[in-house]
Design a protein around this motif. Structure first.
Motif, PDB file in Angstrom:
ATOM      1  N   GLN A   1     -13.001   1.565  13.126  1.00 10.77           N
ATOM      2  CA  GLN A   1     -11.766   0.843  12.808  1.00 10.77           C
ATOM      3  C   GLN A   1     -11.964  -0.097  11.631  1.00 10.77           C
TER       4      GLN A   1
ATOM      5  N   VAL B   1     -11.700   2.099   8.586  1.00 10.84           N
ATOM      6  CA  VAL B   1     -10.302   2.460   8.328  1.00 10.84           C
ATOM      7  C   VAL B   1      -9.565   1.292   7.687  1.00 10.84           C
ATOM      8  N   ASP B   2      -9.755   0.105   8.238  1.00  6.66           N
ATOM      9  CA  ASP B   2      -9.072  -1.079   7.707  1.00  6.66           C
ATOM     10  C   ASP B   2      -9.442  -1.330   6.253  1.00  6.66           C
TER      11      ASP B   2
ATOM     12  N   ILE C   1      -7.839   1.202   3.876  1.00  6.82           N
ATOM     13  CA  ILE C   1      -6.440   0.821   3.649  1.00  6.82           C
ATOM     14  C   ILE C   1      -6.369  -0.301   2.610  1.00  6.82           C
ATOM     15  N   GLU C   2      -7.289  -1.264   2.695  1.00  2.58           N
ATOM     16  CA  GLU C   2      -7.288  -2.405   1.776  1.00  2.58           C
ATOM     17  C   GLU C   2      -7.508  -1.975   0.325  1.00  2.58           C
TER      18      GLU C   2
ATOM     19  N   ASP D   1      -6.967   1.120  -0.902  1.00  5.85           N
ATOM     20  CA  ASP D   1      -6.225   2.361  -1.168  1.00  5.85           C
ATOM     21  C   ASP D   1      -5.623   2.390  -2.567  1.00  5.85           C
ATOM     22  N   HIS D   2      -5.072   1.263  -3.022  1.00  4.95           N
ATOM     23  CA  HIS D   2      -4.394   1.220  -4.316  1.00  4.95           C
ATOM     24  C   HIS D   2      -5.364   1.115  -5.490  1.00  4.95           C
TER      25      HIS D   2
ATOM     26  N   LEU E   1      -3.512   7.278  -4.969  1.00  5.19           N
ATOM     27  CA  LEU E   1      -3.789   6.695  -3.667  1.00  5.19           C
ATOM     28  C   LEU E   1      -4.701   7.597  -2.847  1.00  5.19           C
TER      29      LEU E   1
ATOM     30  N   SER F   1      -4.866   7.631   0.247  1.00  7.09           N
ATOM     31  CA  SER F   1      -4.073   8.091   1.397  1.00  7.09           C
ATOM     32  C   SER F   1      -3.178   9.273   1.066  1.00  7.09           C
TER      33      SER F   1
ATOM     34  N   ASP G   1      -6.273  12.039   4.977  1.00  3.17           N
ATOM     35  CA  ASP G   1      -5.875  11.213   6.110  1.00  3.17           C
ATOM     36  C   ASP G   1      -6.962  10.152   6.301  1.00  3.17           C
ATOM     37  N   LEU G   2      -6.617   8.893   6.115  1.00  3.98           N
ATOM     38  CA  LEU G   2      -7.626   7.840   6.113  1.00  3.98           C
ATOM     39  C   LEU G   2      -8.384   7.752   7.441  1.00  3.98           C
TER      40      LEU G   2
END
Length: 484
Positions: free
Chosen positions: A28, A31-32, A35-36, A38-39, A44, A46, A50-51
């Motif tokens: 987790q 994954v977090d 996401i942080e 991603d940009h 992207l 994502s 699939d992240l």
């Protein structure tokens, strides 16, 4: 598990760096963090994977070095690498990232260095990655030694991914050269009541002499072997490194762009700058704060012209430069035979010359104390630079010695900084020249020798000690000076 390593200063910020093996990182948390960041990708992340599934794939199969919060273990940056192909001894880096708030602190570079050290120690010979062709991280990868191989077919927003590789073989090539002289300075030694030996790298056989010439015999031999044919580097108007690089490049037939962080002279060029211009180097004068950006642009310009350019940090600050002086200590050892050396005194700038001598002495002259005299940096910054280069070289050599917690790096004699001149320094330069024809300059060797005189007078270097003064050059700096 590999030992946790901390970049200088990060622990004070509550940040640690450590190795995490497969199947050990918190899914987790990973994954977090994906996401942080991603940009931060050209497209992207994502949108391409699939992240959640990608994080699980990395967790199961990849090794990691991570930057983490010491209080919560949250991920602040990481590099993942697959080290599964042990038959071919090849590794692959699929992804790395650093939190936006922590960029510019050297974390990404250190994560790469730790990964490369890990792979070397495990016997891997090559590591590859597939970044975007003009992505923001490419200059970092090139500075760490990764070389462009070919373009890949995947394109996004008009950009394509490229294959970059780095060979991990710890052997370093060199062009042939003759050892520099070792001279007994009897008149000066008698006046100081020491046995003074001068290692004459100022008389190195090519590019105008000096420690930069010795380093370039290793740096550029490796570069030629790897297929480079142009150079981008940086320095001031009277940079010995820039001059030596330009002359060596001309010998090889390579194009060079020199980023000069100085004002362009409004009169005829003199000294090092005159020779740099004479051999055909392209000079780009910039403000010091724009050096990195200007070097990156020069790299792009050369690639667009069809060249494969080599990025060299100012001063030849790289493992090849440190290795040159590790080998130089072996050269000195062969010249002095069984004679004991108590001290080596040298001018210390960017740190790689002292780093190589420090590792070399611990290996070949273990009773010798190395005394680095700062030409510009304050003590803490200078020590950290030398120690980091020592760690890099020692890792490259598969750790032949133990790294000390502290080294001798004295900023007492630098004056107000680089190229600073003061009356006592000038007196020492005149004294050495008139006593035994020892020619010193005010930027580098004069400060080191002025320190040596003071160490003897204050008893820091005891009477009758065997002392090597490592003359690293600077004649052209002296000739360009309008003060001496």
């Amino acid at each position: 598990m590999k030992k946790t390593t901390n970049l200088s200063g990060l622990r004070d910020m509550g940040i640690g760096l450590k190795y995490v093996p497969p199947n050990s990182i918190n899914h987790q948390n990973l994954v977090d963090f994906l996401i942080e960041i991603d940009h931060d990708f050209v497209t992207l992340l994502s949108e391409r994977v699939d992240l959640f599934e990608y994080a699980e794939k990395l967790r199961k199969n990849a090794n990691f070095y991570i930057a983490y919060n010491l209080g919560s273990d949250n991920i602040l940056g990481f590099i993942a690498f697959y080290a599964n192909d042990k038959r071919k001894k090849r590794a692959f880096i699929p992804i790395m990232g650093v939190a936006n708030s922590l960029r510019g602190k050297g974390i990404g570079g250190r994560l790469i260095e730790m990964t490369l050290c890990h792979l070397k120690s495990d016997g891997f010979e090559k590591v590859a990655m597939e970044p975007w062709e003009n992505g923001p991280a490419r200059p970092l990868y090139e500075r760490k030694g990764f070389k462009f191989v070919n373009k890949l077919s995947e394109e996004q927003n008009g950009m394509c991914r490229i294959n970059m590789e780095l060979y991990l073989n710890p052997s370093i090539s060199t062009f042939d050269f003759s050892p520099t002289k070792v001279e007994q300075k009897k008149r000066i030694g008698n006046k100081l009541n020491i046995n003074l030996i001068c290692k004459r790298d100022d008389l190195f056989s090519f590019t105008g002499g000096g420690n930069k010439a010795r380093k370039l015999h290793y740096i550029l031999a490796e570069a030629q072997k790897k297929g480079y044919n142009a150079i981008v580097t940086a320095g001031g108007n009277q940079s010995n490194h820039v001059r030596a690089t330009a002359i060596f490049a001309a010998k090889l037939g390579w194009k060079t762009i020199m980023i000069i962080h100085d004002l362009e002279p409004n009169r005829t060029y003199v000294g090092n700058l005159k020779l740099t211009k004479l051999v055909g180097a392209e000079l780009r004068f910039v403000n010091k704060e724009n050096v990195a950006q200007s070097m990156d642009k020069a790299m792009t310009d050369l690639r667009n012209e069809g060249f494969n350019p080599l990025y060299i940090w100012g001063g030849g600050h790289c493992v090849e430069g440190s290795y040159a002086y590790y080998e130089a200590v072996k050269e000195l050892k062969s010249q002095i035979g069984s004679q004991t050396i108590d001290f080596i005194v040298l001018a210390s700038g960017t740190g790689t010359t002292q780093a190589g001598i420090e590792i070399g002495c611990r290996k070949f002259l273990p009773k010798c104390k190395v005394m680095g005299v700062s030409v510009a940096r304050d003590s803490n910054k200078g020590k950290n630079a030398v120690l980091e280069s020592m760690i890099e070289l020692n890792d490259f050599l598969n750790k032949p010695v133990d790294i000390p917690e502290d080294i001798f790096f004295d900023d007492t004699w630098k004056g107000e900084g680089y190229e600073s001149i003061y009356p006592e320094l000038l007196e020492t330069i005149h004294w050495a020249a008139r006593t035994e024809g020892l020619i010193l300059d005010s930027t580098y060797t004069g400060k080191a020798f002025h320190a040596l005189r003071n160490y003897v007078s204050k008893g820091i270097i005891p009477k009758n000690s065997n002392v090597v003064f490592w003359h690293t050059g600077g004649l052209l700096n002296l000739m360009a000076s309008d003060v001496i």
